[in-house]
Design a protein around this motif. Structure first.
Motif, PDB file in Angstrom:
ATOM      1  N   SER A  13       0.878  -1.285  -0.173  1.00 31.19           N
ATOM      2  CA  SER A  13       0.074  -0.109   0.052  1.00 31.19           C
ATOM      3  C   SER A  13       0.960   1.176   0.009  1.00 31.19           C
ATOM      4  N   LEU A  14       2.035   1.179   0.524  1.00 29.17           N
ATOM      5  CA  LEU A  14       2.916   2.406   0.564  1.00 29.17           C
ATOM      6  C   LEU A  14       4.268   2.363  -0.135  1.00 29.17           C
ATOM      7  N   SER A  15       4.998   3.407  -0.319  1.00 26.97           N
ATOM      8  CA  SER A  15       6.255   3.460  -0.962  1.00 26.97           C
ATOM      9  C   SER A  15       6.750   4.543  -0.272  1.00 26.97           C
ATOM     10  N   LEU A  16       8.236   4.679  -0.247  1.00 27.69           N
ATOM     11  CA  LEU A  16       8.838   5.871   0.434  1.00 27.69           C
ATOM     12  C   LEU A  16       9.444   6.868  -0.853  1.00 27.69           C
ATOM     13  N   TRP A  17       9.353   8.206  -0.531  1.00 26.05           N
ATOM     14  CA  TRP A  17       9.996   9.002  -1.462  1.00 26.05           C
ATOM     15  C   TRP A  17      10.485  10.245  -1.082  1.00 26.05           C
ATOM     16  N   SER A  18      11.809  10.463  -1.648  1.00 32.66           N
ATOM     17  CA  SER A  18      12.496  11.585  -1.241  1.00 32.66           C
ATOM     18  C   SER A  18      11.930  12.856  -1.540  1.00 32.66           C
ATOM     19  N   THR A  19      11.591  13.582  -0.519  1.00 31.47           N
ATOM     20  CA  THR A  19      10.827  14.822  -0.576  1.00 31.47           C
ATOM     21  C   THR A  19      11.543  16.008  -0.006  1.00 31.47           C
ATOM     22  N   THR A  20      11.559  17.085  -0.652  1.00 31.70           N
ATOM     23  CA  THR A  20      12.042  18.411  -0.439  1.00 31.70           C
ATOM     24  C   THR A  20      11.198  19.170   0.312  1.00 31.70           C
ATOM     25  N   LYS A  21      11.201  19.821   1.733  1.00 29.98           N
ATOM     26  CA  LYS A  21      10.179  20.370   2.207  1.00 29.98           C
ATOM     27  C   LYS A  21      10.686  21.849   2.877  1.00 29.98           C
ATOM     28  N   TYR A  22       9.633  22.701   2.640  1.00 33.92           N
ATOM     29  CA  TYR A  22      10.006  24.037   3.183  1.00 33.92           C
ATOM     30  C   TYR A  22       9.218  24.447   4.281  1.00 33.92           C
ATOM     31  N   HIS A  23       9.660  25.067   5.352  1.00 35.38           N
ATOM     32  CA  HIS A  23       8.758  25.441   6.452  1.00 35.38           C
ATOM     33  C   HIS A  23       9.590  26.794   6.501  1.00 35.38           C
ATOM     34  N   ASN A  24       8.555  27.828   6.289  1.00 34.89           N
ATOM     35  CA  ASN A  24       9.085  29.377   6.075  1.00 34.89           C
ATOM     36  C   ASN A  24      10.243  29.213   5.262  1.00 34.89           C
ATOM     37  N   HIS A  25      11.337  29.573   5.715  1.00 39.53           N
ATOM     38  CA  HIS A  25      12.423  29.463   4.720  1.00 39.53           C
ATOM     39  C   HIS A  25      13.682  28.581   4.867  1.00 39.53           C
ATOM     40  N   LEU A  26      13.173  27.439   5.874  1.00 44.70           N
ATOM     41  CA  LEU A  26      14.102  26.527   6.122  1.00 44.70           C
ATOM     42  C   LEU A  26      13.719  25.270   5.092  1.00 44.70           C
ATOM     43  N   LYS A  27      14.779  24.488   4.553  1.00 47.21           N
ATOM     44  CA  LYS A  27      14.575  23.657   3.658  1.00 47.21           C
ATOM     45  C   LYS A  27      15.230  22.370   4.252  1.00 47.21           C
ATOM     46  N   GLU A  28      14.405  21.229   4.110  1.00 49.41           N
ATOM     47  CA  GLU A  28      15.007  19.989   4.646  1.00 49.41           C
ATOM     48  C   GLU A  28      14.443  18.785   3.602  1.00 49.41           C
TER      49      GLU A  28
END
Length: 271
Positions: free
Chosen positions: A5-20
């Protein structure tokens, strides 16, 4: 992790100006081609779990079978994405073109009216659930929505009695979730006389027709209905309950199947 049912995907995330960068759990999607008596009938885009109940429910919804016994043999090759069904009944393939049934919302099935005329049923059950039982069932339903909670990308359907949830199914396609539920009911010969169906999505006309084909008289959903859905539910004698949230719900049709606390007086609302 549920590998089907699930797979993992590398995702770039922003919270305000912080990137991870994080690995997100994503709902899986796959295509399953259904072969009937050696010929290709349809390709379904789905969550690749519970394929056997999905195929059974789909064939019943299409009006090709009325019981699991009419499927003489069902073989699933998940690696290649094929399901091979041998039916005891003859299937008309003349003048057909290959069908691709998507997981998106809206009318995605061909022969919509023709097949529904053959398979939709008016429901005559006299079950009753109290409003409190409906609230509790939806709370239990939400607790079972693990894959939705982890991905936000699937629909869920469940079969329940007044005593609790009996079985549930998930899929990226709302039709597929209901078909998986239908297939499980057929496989296990479950009576629908005292059962209801819980559903995570909105109540569309197609959902009402699917519930009618399954044979349930009470549909409990988290979201809103459409007017055509309610007209169909009224005609097919299905009780449609929507917007079940905490201790609130709306009963739109055939309200006799949902009862309140007799100690509470009726309150009439007006604009």
């Amino acid at each position: 992790m549920d590998e089907k049912s699930l797979s993992l995907w590398s995702t770039t995330k922003y919270h305000n100006h912080l990137k991870e960068t994080e690995y997100d759990e994503i709902a899986r999607e796959a295509a399953i081609t259904i072969m009937i008596n050696g010929e290709q009938y349809a390709t379904i885009v789905c969550t690749p779990n519970d394929i056997r109940p999905l195929v059974l429910g789909f064939l019943a919804s299409e009006g090709l079978i009325r019981s699991a016994e009419q499927v003489l043999k069902l073989t699933v090759d998940e690696d290649k994405g094929f399901a091979y069904a041998e039916l005891s009944t003859w299937v008309e393939f003349a003048e057909r073109t290959e069908r691709w049934i998507g997981s998106c919302c809206g009318k995605s099935r061909e022969f919509y009216l023709k097949q529904d005329v053959k398979t939709a049923k008016t429901i005559y059950s006299f079950i009753q659930f109290s409003a409190e039982q409906v609230y509790q069932l939806m709370a239990d339903f939400d607790k079972k929505a693990e894959v939705y909670g982890r991905t936000g990308g699937v629909h869920q359907a469940a079969l329940a009695s007044a005593g609790g949830i009996i079985t549930s199914a998930i899929d990226i396609g709302r039709h597929n979730a209901l078909d998986k539920l239908y297939g499980h009911i057929m496989q296990n010969r479950i009576s629908l006389k005292d059962k209801c169906i819980l559903f995570s999505g909105r109540i569309s006309s197609e959902v009402i027709l699917k519930v009618s084909k399954i044979g349930a008289g009470l549909l409990i959903a988290k979201s809103a209905p459409t007017d055509l859905a309610l007209k169909l539910a009224d005609d097919l004698q299905i009780t449609a309950v929507g917007f079940v949230r905490e201790h609130k719900l709306n009963v739109y049709t055939h309200e006799k199947r949902v009862t309140g606390d007799p100690s509470h007086r009726d309150v009439r609302f007006s604009n």
